[in-house]
Design an enzyme around this catalytic site. Structure first.
Site, PDB file in Angstrom:
ATOM      1  N   LEU A   1       9.033  -0.454  -7.642  1.00  0.00           N
ATOM      2  CA  LEU A   1       8.216  -0.713  -6.455  1.00  0.00           C
ATOM      3  C   LEU A   1       8.588   0.321  -5.386  1.00  0.00           C
ATOM      4  O   LEU A   1       9.770   0.608  -5.177  1.00  0.00           O
ATOM      5  CB  LEU A   1       8.473  -2.114  -5.899  1.00  0.00           C
ATOM      6  CG  LEU A   1       7.794  -3.297  -6.590  1.00  0.00           C
ATOM      7  CD1 LEU A   1       8.289  -4.608  -5.970  1.00  0.00           C
ATOM      8  CD2 LEU A   1       6.280  -3.205  -6.500  1.00  0.00           C
ATOM      9  N   ASP A   2       7.573   0.869  -4.702  1.00  0.00           N
ATOM     10  CA  ASP A   2       7.831   1.800  -3.606  1.00  0.00           C
ATOM     11  C   ASP A   2       8.607   1.092  -2.495  1.00  0.00           C
ATOM     12  O   ASP A   2       8.511  -0.134  -2.346  1.00  0.00           O
ATOM     13  CB  ASP A   2       6.515   2.312  -3.021  1.00  0.00           C
ATOM     14  CG  ASP A   2       5.760   3.210  -3.987  1.00  0.00           C
ATOM     15  OD1 ASP A   2       6.411   3.820  -4.860  1.00  0.00           O
ATOM     16  OD2 ASP A   2       4.525   3.297  -3.867  1.00  0.00           O
ATOM     17  N   PRO A   3       9.349   1.840  -1.677  1.00  0.00           N
ATOM     18  CA  PRO A   3      10.089   1.215  -0.568  1.00  0.00           C
ATOM     19  C   PRO A   3       9.209   0.380   0.359  1.00  0.00           C
ATOM     20  O   PRO A   3       9.629  -0.687   0.829  1.00  0.00           O
ATOM     21  CB  PRO A   3      10.693   2.419   0.167  1.00  0.00           C
ATOM     22  CG  PRO A   3      10.882   3.436  -0.910  1.00  0.00           C
ATOM     23  CD  PRO A   3       9.692   3.270  -1.821  1.00  0.00           C
TER      24      PRO A   3
END
Length: 297
Positions: A39-41
Site C-alpha cells: 500500500l502507498d504511504p
C-alpha cells in the site's frame, strides 16, 4: 517462540508497508515477517501480514482480487497521479462544459471490465532491476508497459463539486495489479479535465476484510489467524489422514487422489486441524506444492 500465523492490520496513512512490517517484527519479536500487496504511504486499509512459516502462504494471497474505497479529484493533474504529487495542470473553466453526469458515467463504464492499463510511473514496478519510482525521483522519464487488468466494479457513490474540481467517491473491485491512481488519471484524461487520487483505502484482499483487522497501535494484543484457518479461507480445504499427512510432508504423492480436488489447489489439513501444506494435481496423483514447516496448526 512466535507461532506461525496471518495477521490483518489496518494501515494508517503516512507509513509505508515496510514500516508496518517493522512494527510487527518488534511487537512479536521475530524477524520472519512479510506482507502481501504493498500500500502507498498515503493509502490506508488492509495489509495482510505473514509471520514465521505462514509467510509461505502469502504467495497465495498476493494474486487475490481486492476492493478499494477511493476519492478521485477531477480537474487537476499531478505528477504522481495522486495527492502526494505537485499539481501540474488545473483544468480551465471552459473544459467543464462537457463534464456532465452522463459523461462521467460513460467514462467510468469505459474503465470497467477487462481493460489495458498503463501503471503510474511512480510505482514499485521494477524496470531493469530498479523500482520505477526510484528512476522517476532520479529525474528519468519512465513509461511503463500497459498490462491487462480486470475492474469488475467501478461505482461512483458520491459526487462533491468544489472550486474548480469535482470529487468522486468510488468503490472499486479489481484484479491484483490494478492501479487505482491510474484509473483516476485515465478517467480525468478521458473527460478532458485531468484527474488524480486524493484518498485510497483498501477494504478487502481476497477473503480477508479490513473490518477484521487490528489497528497498528494494538499489535501487542493482536490475535493471528492460524495457518490452517487462513489457508482454508484462501483455498478449498482438503482433510487428509495422519498417514497421508506424513506422506505429503515427506514429499510423497497421494496416488490416484487427484479427483479429490475440485480446483487446481487445496489446503491440506490433517485430522488434528493442522495445516500440512498446499496440494496440487499431478496427473492422477496429489502432491505438495508447498509444505508448512514444523507442523504448524
Amino acid at each position: 517462540m512466535v507461532s506461525p500465523g496471518i495477521l490483518l492490520v489496518d494501515k494508517p496513512a503516512g507509513l509505508t508497508s515496510h514500516d508496518v512490517v517493522a512494527r510487527a517484527r518488534r511487537a512479536f519479536g521475530t524477524r520472519k515477517v512479510g506482507h502481501a500487496g504493498t500500500l502507498d504511504p498515503m493509502a490506508t486499509g488492509l495489509l495482510v501480514i505473514g509471520m514465521e512459516g505462514a509467510t509461505r502462504l502469502l504467495t497465495y494471497v498476493v494474486g487475490a482480487d481486492k476492493t478499494y474505497e477511493a476519492t478521485i479529484r477531477l480537474g487537476q493533474t499531478t505528477g504522481t497521479d495522486d495527492a502526494d504529487g505537485e499539481i501540474l495542470v488545473q483544468a480551465p473553466t471552459d473544459a467543464w462544459a462537457t463534464v456532465t453526469g452522463e459523461a462521467v458515467s460513460s467514462g467510468v463504464a469505459a474503465l470497467t471490465g477487462e481493460i489495458s492499463q498503463v501503471p503510474s510511473a511512480v510505482s514499485a514496478i521494477k524496470v531493469d532491476g530498479r523500482r520505477a519510482y526510484d528512476r522517476v525521483r532520479a529525474g528519468e522519464d519512465v513509461v511503463l508497459a500497459a498490462r491487462n487488468v480486470t475492474v469488475s466494479r467501478f461505482e461512483v457513490i458520491a459526487r462533491r463539486p468544489g472550486e474548480g474540481v469535482l470529487d468522486l467517491d468510488v468503490i472499486v473491485d479489481c484484479s491484483s495489479g490494478t492501479y487505482i491512481r491510474a484509473l483516476a488519471r485515465d478517467l480525468g484524461a478521458a473527460l478532458g479535465v485531468g484527474g488524480h487520487l486524493t484518498g485510497l483505502r483498501r477494504t478487502r484482499v481476497g477473503p480477508f476484510e479490513v473490518a477484521d483487522a487490528v489497528a497498528l497501535d494494538a499489535l501487542a494484543d493482536a490475535r493471528t489467524l492460524t495457518p490452517a484457518d487462513a489457508a482454508s479461507r484462501i483455498l478449498p480445504a482438503l482433510t487428509v489422514s495422519a498417514e497421508e499427512a506424513r506422506d505429503l510432508r515427506h514429499g510423497k504423492r497421494l496416488s490416484d487422489q487427484a479427483a479429490r480436488l475440485e480446483g487446481a489447489l487445496a489446503a491440506a489439513i490433517d485430522e488434528e486441524g493442522v495445516l500440512v501444506g498446499i496440494v496440487e494435481r499431478r496427473g492422477a496423483d496429489l502432491k505438495s506444492a508447498m509444505n508448512m514447516p514444523g507442523g504448524a496448526p
